[in-house]
Design an enzyme around this catalytic site. Structure first.
Site, short mmCIF file in Angstrom:
data_model
loop_
_atom_site.label_atom_id
_atom_site.label_comp_id
_atom_site.label_asym_id
_atom_site.label_seq_id
_atom_site.Cartn_x
_atom_site.Cartn_y
_atom_site.Cartn_z
N HIS A 58 5.54 2.27 -5.80
CA HIS A 58 6.89 1.72 -5.91
C HIS A 58 7.50 1.34 -4.56
O HIS A 58 8.63 0.84 -4.52
CB HIS A 58 7.80 2.74 -6.60
N HIS A 73 11.25 -1.45 -1.12
CA HIS A 73 11.35 -0.47 -2.21
C HIS A 73 11.52 -1.24 -3.51
O HIS A 73 12.45 -2.02 -3.66
CB HIS A 73 12.54 0.47 -1.97
#
Length: 151
Positions: A58, A73
């Protein structure tokens, strides 16, 4: 030295203050911008030339030869997905070029799972005034300019 930081995803540039997480919205890890991604599955590309120094499904950090590190992110709280829905294309320690695919994901699927798919792009440990030529709010292509980082 000025580093050009590119968008890792196609979407809409938004101010960091709109990220629904205080770590990002209050620039606790560094200044930057966020991209509200288009809701289509696709590749997330490296924002700069460098080495992948941190890699999670992620999120990832690419550090340049000059030591500037950029965090990408993918969504908020997506660590809770334990990698589900993310496919890595690189390994930690790998050299990458700006625009090279790092991860494949589906922002619409992330959103359907109850997570905000917004993507903060952070100049780690940069001074608040180190970012120049910040892209205005609005559409951006993957690989399009987000900001320049004055070192």
């Amino acid at each position: 030295m000025t580093l050009r930081v590119a968008s890792p995803v196609a979407g809409r540039v938004v101010p960091l203050g709109e990220v629904p997480d205080p770590v990002f919205s209050q620039a606790m890890v560094g200044p930057g911008v966020a991209v509200e991604p288009d809701r289509v599955a696709g590749e997330v590309v490296s924002p700069v030339d460098g080495t992948v120094v941190t890699l999670h499904p992620h999120a990832f950090v690419v550090a340049t030869a000059e030591g500037q590190a950029v965090l990408v992110h993918l969504g908020i709280d997506t660590v809770k997905r334990k990698g589900e829905g993310f496919t890595l294309h690189v390994v930690k320690g790998e050299a990458v070029r700006a625009g090279q695919p790092v991860v494949t994901w589906d922002p619409a699927e992330v959103e359907a799972a109850g997570f905000a798919p917004i993507c903060p792009v952070i100049a780690l440990d940069a001074a608040p005034d180190a970012l120049l030529d910040q892209a205005p709010a609005g559409p951006v292509a993957a690989g399009g300019a987000l900001f320049s980082w004055q070192r």
